[in-house]
Scaffold this active site. Structure first.
Site, mmCIF file in Angstrom:
data_model
loop_
_atom_site.group_PDB
_atom_site.id
_atom_site.type_symbol
_atom_site.label_atom_id
_atom_site.label_comp_id
_atom_site.label_asym_id
_atom_site.label_seq_id
_atom_site.Cartn_x
_atom_site.Cartn_y
_atom_site.Cartn_z
ATOM 1 N N HIS A 271 0.825 -1.208 0.000
ATOM 2 C CA HIS A 271 0.000 0.000 0.000
ATOM 3 C C HIS A 271 0.864 1.265 0.000
ATOM 4 C CE1 HIS A 271 -3.607 2.389 1.349
ATOM 5 N NE2 HIS A 271 -2.639 3.192 1.749
ATOM 6 N N GLU A 272 1.745 1.353 0.976
ATOM 7 C CA GLU A 272 2.573 2.558 1.091
ATOM 8 C C GLU A 272 3.481 2.719 -0.117
ATOM 9 O OE1 GLU A 272 1.670 4.667 3.127
ATOM 10 O OE2 GLU A 272 0.464 3.354 4.399
#
Ligand code: ZN
Length: 484
Positions: A271-272
């Protein structure tokens, strides 16, 4: 956990007693492991009424004042309510669109929530629970049921997720497969903490795009959670390449054992890194329009779409290897992770939808309506009843009196953005799946049409161009969450 409660009490000057600290959300992690029902209810009550005790931490008067001031501000600016003003530059554009969005999910959600609640109630009864299952009992029995049903042992799973391998053989590998990127570690640049690492990000043509920093391990002075940000924004005007960092809070390795993470944490890294790519591929003149400086209801789409690739078989097989034996994860364990992921989704979605509804209710008031409210809890209950989401078994993720996102953290009329982005990312991901999945052509298309665009084009136009859909379609989200 008992030892930790004793330590926390000691640190608070109450040696010999036990202290359970309340965390920001309504639901408390500790409830999953408290065998004593009375204690569970005490903990949940402490959470639900934390800011409604009539003491100096009571926020209800502030909530009423903020709602009134925001309605007045909107009127001064020529808008009927605060949400109408705030949403004008978002993808959703109007409160009506967001209300319709909530309703479109709440309708199919309702029967699945009833089904989950009934199943859990029956299970709890068989386990000896007397009377009705309450919000304080939910996680406790859900956790037991999950263990029994799927036999998923977090500790067993973790043996296959070495943080360094997830980064290099997972996240970086995905970036190579989708975008042709390579990463070269730099040891000649200064870092601000011991475990921070720096990588040159090299494009498919061999040119450097920017720098990528990772700061993945917990430190005593570090804020919780995970996030991405820029130290330097990409900008042609200023001749700047992006310098981007990802921060997580993973547990460091000890005693010859490397840092091992669970599957949620694996997903967080993908995600990041998705945010990092959005910043890395930025191709803008002005730094203020560059990379992730986009609408709040669009910004989580580039990050969330990359979460899907954590489970891409080719990627998964490349990073998920036992830290001692290097054996790949057995197929039955992979299946257990997949099966357990759909469990208890009604609670997660219900508490989210309820919080979204509260945010919208408070911010779509006219000045007169805001002035007429005197009771925060009553307004909250009525607002939830109106959209069919009042359910004491599944209370909102944050109640109005401690909903920091909307009162002080910039998410006023914007809490829907998480769910909205999830719809977008599922639609975009389905387009990719239908068109050959993880391959360079699709990566290039995602890069050209979304990841490199910053805030220079209407988000609806971008979305439609990429997915071929006229507007976001919730069906892919419902399927992904096991609700259809
Ligand atoms: Zn994010």
């Amino acid at each position: 956990e008992i030892a930790k409660a004793a330590d926390d009490a000691k640190a608070a000057g109450k040696e010999g007693k036990y202290l359970i600290n309340i965390t920001n959300t309504t639901q408390q992690d500790i409830l999953a492991s408290l065998n004593n029902r009375t204690v569970r209810q005490r903990v949940l009550d402490a959470s639900l009424y934390r800011t409604e005790k009539g003491d100096s931490n009571d926020t209800q008067a502030i909530v009423l004042r903020l709602a009134k001031l925001r309605a007045q501000k909107a009127r001064l600016l020529g808008f009927p309510n605060y949400a109408a003003w705030k949403l004008q530059n978002q993808m959703a554009k109007t409160p009506e669109t967001v209300f319709a969005f909530i309703k479109s999910i709440a309708t199919p959600y309702a029967p699945s929530a009833q089904k989950d609640a009934a199943a859990l109630q029956a299970y709890a009864k068989a386990q000896g629970l007397e009377g009705d299952l309450t919000a304080a009992d939910w996680s406790y029995y859900a956790n037991k049921m999950r263990k029994e049903k799927y036999g998923l042992d977090e500790n067993e799973v973790k043996q296959y997720f070495v943080t360094d391998s997830v980064l290099k053989n997972g996240v970086f590998f995905m970036a190579q497969k989708l975008y042709g990127l390579t990463f070269k570690e730099r040891n000649d640049l200064p870092v601000y903490a011991e475990d921070v690492r720096v990588f040159d990000v090299i494009d498919h043509d061999g040119k450097q795009i920017g720098l990528f920093y990772t700061d993945l391990y917990r430190r005593p002075t570090k804020s919780g959670g995970a996030w991405m940000s820029n130290w330097v924004e990409q900008s042609h005007l200023l001749g700047q390449k992006p310098v981007i960092y990802n921060v997580c809070n993973y547990t460091k390795g000890t005693n010859g054992q490397p840092s091992l993470i669970n599957f949620d944490e694996v997903t967080t890294l993908f995600h990041e890194f998705g945010h990092a790519l959005h910043g890395m591929f930025a191709n803008q003149q002005y730094p203020s329009l560059s990379g992730t400086n986009v609408a709040r209801d669009f910004v989580e789409m580039p990050s969330q779409i990359h979460e899907h690739f954590a489970m891409e078989p080719e990627v998964f097989a490349n990073y998920a290897k036992h830290w001692k034996t290097q054996e790949p994860m057995p197929a039955d364990l992979v299946q257990k992770i997949k099966d357990a992921a759909g469990f208890n989704q009604a609670y997660a979605l219900g508490e989210n939808l309820a919080a979204v509804s509260l945010d919208l209710a408070w911010h779509s008031l006219t000045v007169e309506e805001a002035e007429a409210i005197t009771d925060v809890a009553k307004f909250e209950e009525e607002a939830l009843r109106k959209v069919g989401l009042y359910n004491p078994q599944i209370p909102p993720r944050y109640r109005s009196s401690y909903f920091r996102h909307i009162w002080s953290n910039g998410y006023a009329s914007g809490y829907y953005a998480y769910l909205w982005s999830e719809v977008l990312d599922n639609n975009a991901y389905q387009w990719m799946v239908a068109n050959g999945g993880m391959k360079l052509e699709n990566g290039q298309r995602l890069r050209d049409m979304i990841l490199s665009r910053g805030n220079t084009q209407d988000f609806n136009t971008i979305f439609t161009a990429f997915t071929g859909l006229q507007k976001p379609d919730i069906k892919d989200l419902l399927r992904a969450r096991g609700l259809q």
